[in-house]
Structures are given as C-alpha cells and as structure tokens.
Design a protein around this motif. Structure first.
Motif, PDB file in Angstrom:
ATOM      1  N   GLU B 221      26.857  27.331  42.071  1.00 18.18           N
ATOM      2  CA  GLU B 221      25.616  27.336  41.270  1.00 18.18           C
ATOM      3  C   GLU B 221      24.705  28.474  41.730  1.00 18.18           C
ATOM      4  O   GLU B 221      24.117  29.193  40.917  1.00 18.18           O
ATOM      5  N   GLU B 222      24.620  28.595  43.037  1.00 18.55           N
ATOM      6  CA  GLU B 222      23.805  29.647  43.620  1.00 18.55           C
ATOM      7  C   GLU B 222      24.288  31.030  43.151  1.00 18.55           C
ATOM      8  O   GLU B 222      23.488  31.884  42.780  1.00 18.55           O
ATOM      9  N   VAL B 223      25.586  31.196  43.196  1.00 16.91           N
ATOM     10  CA  VAL B 223      26.157  32.480  42.784  1.00 16.91           C
ATOM     11  C   VAL B 223      25.834  32.753  41.317  1.00 16.91           C
ATOM     12  O   VAL B 223      25.388  33.846  40.947  1.00 16.91           O
ATOM     13  N   LEU B 224      26.025  31.752  40.481  1.00 12.26           N
ATOM     14  CA  LEU B 224      25.760  31.917  39.048  1.00 12.26           C
ATOM     15  C   LEU B 224      24.324  32.365  38.818  1.00 12.26           C
ATOM     16  O   LEU B 224      24.061  33.317  38.072  1.00 12.26           O
ATOM     17  N   ALA B 225      23.416  31.666  39.488  1.00 15.47           N
ATOM     18  CA  ALA B 225      22.006  32.009  39.316  1.00 15.47           C
ATOM     19  C   ALA B 225      21.744  33.416  39.864  1.00 15.47           C
ATOM     20  O   ALA B 225      21.071  34.226  39.218  1.00 15.47           O
ATOM     21  N   GLY B 226      22.312  33.692  41.026  1.00 10.87           N
ATOM     22  CA  GLY B 226      22.052  34.969  41.695  1.00 10.87           C
ATOM     23  C   GLY B 226      22.566  36.174  40.934  1.00 10.87           C
ATOM     24  O   GLY B 226      21.849  37.165  40.767  1.00 10.87           O
ATOM     25  N   VAL B 227      23.792  36.108  40.460  1.00 10.90           N
ATOM     26  CA  VAL B 227      24.341  37.318  39.832  1.00 10.90           C
ATOM     27  C   VAL B 227      23.667  37.611  38.496  1.00 10.90           C
ATOM     28  O   VAL B 227      23.576  38.755  38.081  1.00 10.90           O
ATOM     29  N   ASN B 228      23.147  36.569  37.869  1.00 10.64           N
ATOM     30  CA  ASN B 228      22.469  36.804  36.598  1.00 10.64           C
ATOM     31  C   ASN B 228      21.191  37.618  36.762  1.00 10.64           C
ATOM     32  O   ASN B 228      20.676  38.180  35.801  1.00 10.64           O
ATOM     33  N   LEU B 229      20.700  37.648  37.998  1.00  6.57           N
ATOM     34  CA  LEU B 229      19.488  38.433  38.247  1.00  6.57           C
ATOM     35  C   LEU B 229      19.792  39.896  38.558  1.00  6.57           C
ATOM     36  O   LEU B 229      18.901  40.715  38.654  1.00  6.57           O
ATOM     37  N   ARG B 230      21.074  40.159  38.743  1.00  8.84           N
ATOM     38  CA  ARG B 230      21.435  41.521  39.099  1.00  8.84           C
ATOM     39  C   ARG B 230      21.291  42.462  37.908  1.00  8.84           C
ATOM     40  O   ARG B 230      21.415  42.043  36.757  1.00  8.84           O
ATOM     41  N   ALA B 231      21.074  43.715  38.234  1.00  6.67           N
ATOM     42  CA  ALA B 231      21.085  44.708  37.163  1.00  6.67           C
ATOM     43  C   ALA B 231      22.248  45.647  37.421  1.00  6.67           C
ATOM     44  O   ALA B 231      22.123  46.610  38.157  1.00  6.67           O
ATOM     45  N   GLY B 232      23.360  45.333  36.881  1.00  8.53           N
ATOM     46  CA  GLY B 232      24.536  46.164  37.139  1.00  8.53           C
ATOM     47  C   GLY B 232      24.608  47.311  36.148  1.00  8.53           C
ATOM     48  O   GLY B 232      23.954  47.298  35.108  1.00  8.53           O
ATOM     49  N   LYS B 233      25.378  48.288  36.506  1.00  2.97           N
ATOM     50  CA  LYS B 233      25.543  49.411  35.604  1.00  2.97           C
ATOM     51  C   LYS B 233      27.024  49.561  35.256  1.00  2.97           C
ATOM     52  O   LYS B 233      27.873  49.550  36.136  1.00  2.97           O
ATOM     53  N   ARG B 234      27.298  49.655  34.010  1.00  2.00           N
ATOM     54  CA  ARG B 234      28.696  49.786  33.576  1.00  2.00           C
ATOM     55  C   ARG B 234      29.299  51.100  34.004  1.00  2.00           C
ATOM     56  O   ARG B 234      28.623  52.124  34.014  1.00  2.00           O
ATOM     57  N   ARG B 235      30.541  51.044  34.361  1.00  2.00           N
ATOM     58  CA  ARG B 235      31.236  52.272  34.731  1.00  2.00           C
ATOM     59  C   ARG B 235      32.385  52.496  33.757  1.00  2.00           C
ATOM     60  O   ARG B 235      32.754  51.599  33.004  1.00  2.00           O
ATOM     61  N   ASP B 236      32.923  53.677  33.830  1.00  2.00           N
ATOM     62  CA  ASP B 236      34.125  53.943  33.042  1.00  2.00           C
ATOM     63  C   ASP B 236      35.282  53.208  33.681  1.00  2.00           C
ATOM     64  O   ASP B 236      35.752  53.610  34.744  1.00  2.00           O
ATOM     65  N   SER B 237      35.716  52.149  33.072  1.00  2.00           N
ATOM     66  CA  SER B 237      36.811  51.392  33.674  1.00  2.00           C
ATOM     67  C   SER B 237      37.705  50.870  32.576  1.00  2.00           C
ATOM     68  O   SER B 237      37.296  50.762  31.422  1.00  2.00           O
ATOM     69  N   ILE B 238      38.919  50.536  32.962  1.00  2.00           N
ATOM     70  CA  ILE B 238      39.781  49.881  31.985  1.00  2.00           C
ATOM     71  C   ILE B 238      39.780  48.385  32.271  1.00  2.00           C
ATOM     72  O   ILE B 238      39.583  47.954  33.407  1.00  2.00           O
ATOM     73  N   ARG B 239      39.987  47.617  31.235  1.00  2.00           N
ATOM     74  CA  ARG B 239      39.999  46.153  31.375  1.00  2.00           C
ATOM     75  C   ARG B 239      41.445  45.711  31.652  1.00  2.00           C
ATOM     76  O   ARG B 239      42.330  45.972  30.848  1.00  2.00           O
ATOM     77  N   VAL B 240      41.641  45.079  32.794  1.00  2.00           N
ATOM     78  CA  VAL B 240      43.015  44.672  33.135  1.00  2.00           C
ATOM     79  C   VAL B 240      43.105  43.185  33.465  1.00  2.00           C
ATOM     80  O   VAL B 240      42.136  42.567  33.908  1.00  2.00           O
ATOM     81  N   VAL B 241      44.269  42.659  33.204  1.00  2.00           N
ATOM     82  CA  VAL B 241      44.621  41.315  33.678  1.00  2.00           C
ATOM     83  C   VAL B 241      45.507  41.507  34.900  1.00  2.00           C
ATOM     84  O   VAL B 241      46.413  42.350  34.883  1.00  2.00           O
ATOM     85  N   ILE B 242      45.229  40.762  35.972  1.00  2.00           N
ATOM     86  CA  ILE B 242      46.108  40.804  37.139  1.00  2.00           C
ATOM     87  C   ILE B 242      46.974  39.546  37.134  1.00  2.00           C
ATOM     88  O   ILE B 242      46.477  38.436  36.953  1.00  2.00           O
ATOM     89  N   GLU B 243      48.256  39.745  37.334  1.00  2.00           N
ATOM     90  CA  GLU B 243      49.195  38.629  37.257  1.00  2.00           C
ATOM     91  C   GLU B 243      50.182  38.744  38.413  1.00  2.00           C
ATOM     92  O   GLU B 243      50.619  39.848  38.740  1.00  2.00           O
ATOM     93  N   GLY B 244      50.512  37.618  39.029  1.00  2.00           N
ATOM     94  CA  GLY B 244      51.575  37.639  40.042  1.00  2.00           C
ATOM     95  C   GLY B 244      51.125  37.278  41.447  1.00  2.00           C
ATOM     96  O   GLY B 244      51.942  37.123  42.341  1.00  2.00           O
ATOM     97  N   SER B 245      49.816  37.112  41.655  1.00  2.00           N
ATOM     98  CA  SER B 245      49.319  36.781  43.001  1.00  2.00           C
ATOM     99  C   SER B 245      48.927  35.314  43.101  1.00  2.00           C
ATOM    100  O   SER B 245      47.907  34.980  43.677  1.00  2.00           O
TER     101      SER B 245
END
Ligand code: SF4
Ligand code: SF4
Lengths: 426, 386
Positions: B221-245
């Motif tokens: 709950e703490e994490v949920l509340a906390g990260v919503n207050l962050r101001a992140g900046k989008r980067r050039d990234s690709i969206r990936v699914v990780i599978e196998g771990s």
C-alpha cells in the motif's frame, strides 16, 4: 573374439527377441500404411499398455525410437536437427533424437511410423515426459491425453492417489473409444493384465537367477535385450511365451554352471542408463575385468517386480494403477532408489556400485553425488561415479572412462587380495 | 515522501539479499514456539501455512552471496544454480531458522533435491507436494484437495496446533488482497513504467517472501501511494514481456541492466507463485476446496504447470497482445530444463506471429554481465531504430 563377444550369450531367445521386435515394427508400419491397428504414443515407465491392448492398439514408444537410433549410431543427426530448431544443448537427448528423427523422417528400421491416434502421456515421475509429449502432440497435430500419476512422496500411495489414477484411466478409455471407434473390451483387458502378471513372474525369476554365482546373465547389458519384448509385448501372449523361453534358457545355463564369464571376478550393481552410442565399448570395459552386473536400476524403469509386485487379473484397474504409482523406479522417490540399490548389493551379493551419471537425464542424475556419499561414506560400499550420456555421442570420453574403470577394478582387486572385499558387504 | 520511497526500495533489496533471514528470526523471536516453513519455488499454498499460525517463507536461492563449497559434490554438472545454492544453504546452516521445507512437482532436479534434503536434514520437516498436471479431469481438484489436507495434517502435527476453516478463510482474504495489490502495481508499471521500475517492483514483491502477509500488504500500500507521487520521465524504450524466470531468479543487477538498456518491462514471470491466480480465490464454501479448485482452473500459465486446455505458447502470445508488448525476452536460467523445453514452442509461436524475441541465459550466482548487456543493447537498438 573380444571379451564381450565371448560374454554375450546367443541362445534361441535372441532369435526370438529380434523377431518380436521386427514384428512390432511391422505392425507400426502397417498402421502407418493402412490406418489399422490404431497407434498410441506412450512412455515406457510404469505404463498401462494393458489398456491399449484391450483396444487392439499398438504402442509407439518414442523412448525406444531414441534408444534404437542411439545404439545404431544414428542419433547425432536428429539431435543436431532438434538443436537447430531451438532445443538446448542441455535438453534430454532422447527427446531431441526422437523429435529430430520425426521431423526428418528418420526411423530406426527405415520403415514408417504411424501418426498416433492419441499422444498419451502417462506422466510417471519424469517431468520431461510432459514436455516431450506436448511437443509430439503439437508437431504431429494429434490429440494429447495427460494421465497424471502422483509422485510417491511417502513409501506408499494414498487411497486418494489410487482413486485419482483410476478415474483418469476411465477417462482415457472414453477418449480411446471416441478416437478409435472401438469399444473397450473388458475381457481382453483382463487377459492383457494376466499376460503381464505372467511375464513379470518369469522376468523376476530371471532376475533372481543373477543372485547365483556365476550369474547366468548380465543384469545391465543383457537385460536391455530383454527389455524390448518386455515393453512391447508385456501384455500379449507372445510376451508370455518369450519370457518362459528366456527363463528356461537361463535356468539351463545355471544348471550347467555357466556364467556370463567363465570365471566371474566382480559382481556389480549399476545405477543409471547406459551410454547407448558406445554400448559395446562400455561393455568391453567390464568384460575386460570379468565384471558382471548382477542388478540394475535402469532395468526397473518399466516396472519393479523383483520384490514381489505383480499385476492382478482379479483387480485389473487397481493393479494397473499400483504399477504406475509404486512399482517402477521412475515414480519412486530418490531415497527409495537408495534402498533399492542397497537391497541389490546385499541380496545379489555385489562387490560394488557403479553410478553412471547421464547428463540428459536429471530424473536419474540430479543428486547422484549425494547417492555416492551415502553408499561410500555411510555404507562403505566401493562406488565408482562416471559421467556421459545415453544418446548424445558428444559426451562420451572413452579414454577417461576406461582409465577410471581400470583404476576402480584395480582397487577392488587389491581389496580382494587383502581379503577385505566382501560381496554384499554393507 | 519521494525520498522515503527510495529508502523503502533500498530496504526491500537488502531484505531479499539477506541470507541470515533477519526478518524471519525476528518473527520467530516475537512468536516463541511458532514455526516457519520455507518453500522452494514456484508455488505453494501459503494460506494453509499461514492458517496454521506459521510463517511461510519463499526461498529463491542464494544468488552470488554464497560460495558453493559442498553442494557441488551432491549435485554435479548440468544442474541449475538454485538447486545447488539451496543445497549449499542447507549444508552451511543458513536454513536452520526454518522448521520445514516444501517442494513441489516442478521438475526432476527440484524433486530429487527434496529427497536429498530429507536425508541430509533429518531434523527438518521436508515434504513434497504433488501439484496435478492434468487439469482436464474433474478428479484433479479432488486429488489436490486431499493433498492439501495431507499438508494440513502434517503441519498440525509439526506445530501441535489445529487449523480452523475460519482461519483459512481469513488467510485467503489476506492473500487475495496481497495478489490484488501486486496486480495493481503490475498494471501501474505497464501503464506508467516511468513511475515504477521493474527492479523496484521486483524487490517490493520479493521482500514479501520473508514477512507475514499482513506486513507485506501494508508495504505494498505504501509503495502504491508513494510511486504515484513520483514525477517520472518517459524514455525511449521498447515494451517487452520477460518470460522464463519463474523459478531461479535473475540477479537484481541483471534486471536493472535490462531496464537501463532501454526496456520497459510490461509483464514478467518473476516470483510467479505470489501472483498465481487469475482471479480471487473464492471465500465462500470449503476453503481447502477453493484453493485446490483455483489451482486447477484459475491459475496463471507457467512452464511448471501443464494445462493443454490453454497451451503456454498460446498464452504467451495472448499476454504479448494484451500488454501491447513489442518484443519478448526469454530470460532463462542455465540448465533449467522446463524453460529450455518451453523455449522451443515459444520461439515457434512468436516467430509465427512476427514478434521479435531475445534468448538470454543467466545464472543466479553470476555477477558480471558484459556479454548480456551487449546482447540486450543490440536487440533494443535493432527495434528502436528501424
Ligand atoms: S529425462 Fe531421463 S527419464 Fe526423462 S525422458 Fe529423458 S532419459 Fe527418459
Ligand atoms: S530453475 Fe528450472 S531446473 Fe532449476 S529447479 Fe527451477 S524449474 Fe527446476
């Protein structure tokens, strides 16, 4: 004439064995050409081939395909083909040999293998079976039936384990009725179970003959010759007749005082599958020392009968379920394997244990270091640990294995001279 | 607040790297006489352990924090790292804080490890759960229910206690909450990856392996509340699914590396056992039955759970579509046979659908990743700049 050729017994049973295997391949070939008899893929370990017999269906054993390819030095090509399509260097080489061969249309005899009416995975112990059979179903576009056999967590299965297996057997019957258009023939099923029980009786008696010294047959190398008919014909009258013949010939050898070697020097218990691509070279290393395997865990993959279990025609479903659950080495837990080996050493009067670590097969191999620790440190049994593979010729280092074997037997020889080597010693 | 959340994540990663299991020891001190039960991945019915008044603890190997000195002699070549590090932890006394250890039918190596544990650590309660591989039969849920009942009896014997259906109900509610919170965090990361890094989410999730579920719920709950207050900046990234771990876990640094190389991970199968169900476990009716039935009919797909009604390769493709991923990274532990096998059908399916994928092999005990870094960077570049 090499020591091995001298050691190999060639009696009537060998002619018969060859004929029976060819007969099986001929039935498969017929199935492939005409669609009848229906063919069902399944695993060897603790299976319920008796049920298929009741449908007049012929079993396809991918494990036997892989084994045959390996022993005929034909496994590398399909293994490489499988790796090409994404299988890892460290996947079970049996699977790679079988799937690679299937996709390349290679068969051990050059005949045809039918497309299975059903890919039936009797999941007994080895998790690789599930993957293998899922892939077979996918690549052949065939239906898959998974029969989940609970692993033996304790000494015995619970009544819930048994009920679970039996219910799935009934579902399998329904599925087979649907797919083959044939009705399940209960009398034929009972008859198949009866055949199995008779085969098991003869086979157990043959195995018990290896308690004699000299042993009339090698319970590792020669046992493999007998395993073909055992898996393919266990539930058929041909199987019964074959094993009666084999028992008779072995008893005659005992009566004549004939052993594998004229002077048997060492008696061994073998753990793990053999290196099929180097079967003969491996056997030579034993023959050189007149060392005879008197018991082996590998020969109990299909079933463990020498301690008394038999299929029971009066309780066909229950006994088939018990066979799958409890009476094959694959579904028994690791410590039960230790106990099985310990009994072999004691009751078959062995001098030592050879653990053949096979990189393909984690079912057998994962933890064999602990096994060695148990037998050497806890029980004081001379134990040799070797590493290679059962189907992939790239993992057999002949010189190294030979050196280690020679050193091991020299050690045994010294203990023998010093009077400290006791057969069956624990 | 923003700084606070950074500190929280740091704490999580300390907890998950702590081989002395400080959190577990503390719990045991606070609960004298109570038992802690560790489980080997992937899944275990934690609700039952909790309802017996015990602390379930998810083990995920020892990473690079333990030198293998003894375990190699028990488990030789061609065996994955987690089997060896777990054995090593046992042989070096690291697991003494646990009263029991559970394994399940995930693969041949882990299964044999269970019985080697039994022999080597006779003072410990060691058990093997057979989780069914044939969900198509109605008998599967009956069987699993009986298996869970057996576990309950064993735990009751060990703890000299009695598990009540009400207690199990309460546990199910708590773990449903836990799974919901994790799902919310997963959804947030997929949608706003700039707010919550995968390495952070991973640490937050895995830290929960060592504390009671109530505590973990509060943390999340703490994490949920906390990260919503962050101001992140989008980067050039690709969206990936990780599978196998799903079983042996990649080193935290490797997860960071993948992100830094330009991947937004939109879904993964890390610590999968904590997110095992696609829906809440029902809280009406018999709770053991509900758990068993959920396993059979409402569980996520995984390389260690076989369900041909919904083959895994199809399910992976589904996941890629659902999450809008552009690529898949197959992140596989060395010598992990279930993952190796599944790779074949995953590859075939992904290629059929034209989805780029990258195979990476890791060992949990690795600590340098230069080669892997180059591979990921090349892969990302090939997708970003086409
Ligand atoms: S892992 Fe071993 S038992 Fe399993 S299929 Fe391969 S060779 Fe057979
Ligand atoms: S990492 Fe793979 S092989 Fe190793 S224990 Fe886990 S599932 Fe088994």
């Amino acid at each position: 004439m090499s020591e091995t050729s001298k050691a190999e017994y060639r009696g009537g049973m060998h002619q018969r064995q060859k004929a029976l295997m060819l007969d099986w391949y001929a039935r498969l070939d017929e199935g492939a050409r005409t669609g009848s008899p229906p063919a069902v893929s399944l695993m060897i370990s603790g299976n319920c081939v008796e049920l298929l017999e009741a449908f007049g269906a012929v079993p396809i054993y991918p494990e036997i395909n892989a084994l045959q390819l390996a022993i005929r030095h034909q496994s590398l090509e399909p293994i490489l083909a499988a790796e090409e399509m994404g299988y890892a260097a460290d996947n079970c080489a049996y699977v790679k040999a079988d799937i690679g061969a299937m996709l390349k249309g290679i068969t051990p005899t050059g005949g045809k293998l039918p497309k299975p009416t059903l890919v039936f995975c009797n999941f007994v112990g080895c998790n690789t079976y599930i993957k293998w059979f899922e892939h077979l179903a996918e690549f052949q576009n065939a239906p898959l039936f998974m029969l989940d056999v609970p692993f033996l967590r304790g000494d015995e299965p619970s009544k819930e384990d048994i009920a679970y297996v039996i219910q799935q057997m009934h579902e399998l019957i329904k599925k087979l009725e649907e797919l083959t258009g044939r009705k399940f023939d209960y009398d034929r099923f009972r008859e198949a179970v009866r055949c199995s029980s008779q085969v098991e009786e003869s086979w157990s008696r043959i195995k018990r003959l290896a308690q004699r010294s000299p042993s009339p047959f090698d319970a590792y190398f020669d046992a493999i010759t007998l395993m073909g008919p055992l898996y393919v014909h266990r539930a058929r009258p041909e199987g019964v007749e074959f094993f009666e013949l084999a028992l008779r010939e072995m008893e005659e050898k005992v009566a004549r005082g004939e052993g594998v070697y004229d002077q048997e020097r060492f008696r061994l218990v073998m753990e793990g599958p053999p290196p099929y691509p180097f079967f003969r070279a491996f056997r030579d290393m034993f023959a050189k020392w007149k060392a005879c395997a008197v018991a082996s865990t590998y020969s109990t993959v299909g079933g463990l009968w020498e301690f008394g279990f038999r299929h029971d025609p009066d309780h066909p479903f229950e006994s088939v379920a018990m066979h799958m659950l409890q009476h094959n080495v694959v579904n028994r837990n690791y410590l039960q394997r230790y106990e099985q080996i310990r009994r072999y050493i004691e009751e078959w009067n062995a001098h030592g244990l050879i653990i053949h670590f096979v990189k393909s097969c984690r079912l057998f191999s994962a933890g064999q270091g602990d096994m060695r620790d148990y037998f050497t440190r806890k029980l004081g049994i001379p134990t040799l640990y070797l590493e290679s593979d059962l189907a992939d010729p790239r993992y057999f280092s002949e010189a190294q294995i030979k050196n280690r074997m020679d050193a091991f037997f020299e050690g045994l020889e010294h203990s023998q001279a010093a009077g400290s080597l006791r057969a069956g010693a624990a | 607040m923003a700084q606070e959340i950074e500190r929280t994540f740091e704490r999580f990663s300390e907890i998950l790297q702590d081989l002395t299991f400080t959190e577990v020891r503390r719990w045991k001190e606070e609960h004298p006489g109570k038992k802690s039960i560790a489980y080997f991945p992937v899944y275990a019915p934690l609700e039952i352990i909790h309802a017996c008044g015990m602390l379930p603890v998810g083990l995920n190997g020892a990473g690079d924090r333990l030198d293998i000195q003894y375990a190699d002699a028990r488990f030789g070549s061609f065996i994955c790292s987690i089997v060896k590090t777990t054995m090593e932890m046992g042989m070096t006394g690291h697991l003494d804080v646990f009263d029991g250890m559970l394994f399940s039918s995930i693969c041949d190596s882990a299964r044999n490890l269970c019985f080697v544990f039994k022999r080597n650590f006779p003072q410990m309660y060691v058990d093997f759960l057979h989780l069914p591989h044939n969900p198509s039969t109605s008998a599967a849920a009956d069987f699993l229910e009986s298996e869970y009942r057996r576990l309950q009896r064993e735990l009751e014997k060990l703890g000299n206690c009695e598990m009540s259906p009400e207690g199990l109900h309460r546990a199910i509610v708590l773990y449903n909450q836990n799974r919901t919170l994790l799902q919310q965090l997963y959804a947030l990361r997929a949608e706003r990856p700039e707010l919550l890094r995968t390495s952070e989410l991973y640490a937050a999730m895995r830290a929960g392996n060592f504390v009671p579920v109530e505590t973990h719920n509060a943390w999340l709950e703490e994490v949920l509340a906390g990260v919503n207050l962050r101001a992140g900046k989008r980067r050039d990234s690709i969206r990936v699914v990780i599978e196998g771990s799903f079983c042996e876990q990649p080193p935290l640094d490797l997860i960071r590396l993948i992100e830094e190389a330009g991947c937004y991970v939109v879904d993964d199968d890390f610590i999968l056992g904590r997110r095992w169900f696609t829906e809440d476990v029902p809280v009406d009716g018999d709770p053991l039955r509900a758990l068993a039935e959920s396993y059979v009919n409402r569980a996520v797909y995984s390389s260690v759970r076989h369900d041909w009604r919904n083959p895994r390769h199809k399910a992976l493709l589904e996941k890629v579509k659902r999450t809008g991923a552009e690529a898949v990274i197959l992140l596989i532990a060395k010598f992990c046979e279930p993952a190796y096998f599944d790779y074949v059908l995953f590859k075939k399916e992904l290629e059929g659908a034209g989805i780029p994928h990258l195979l990476l092999e890791f060992e949990e005990k690795a600590f340098t990743f230069d080669r892997l870094r180059t591979e990921v960077e090349t892969f990302v570049e090939s997708l970003l700049f086409v």
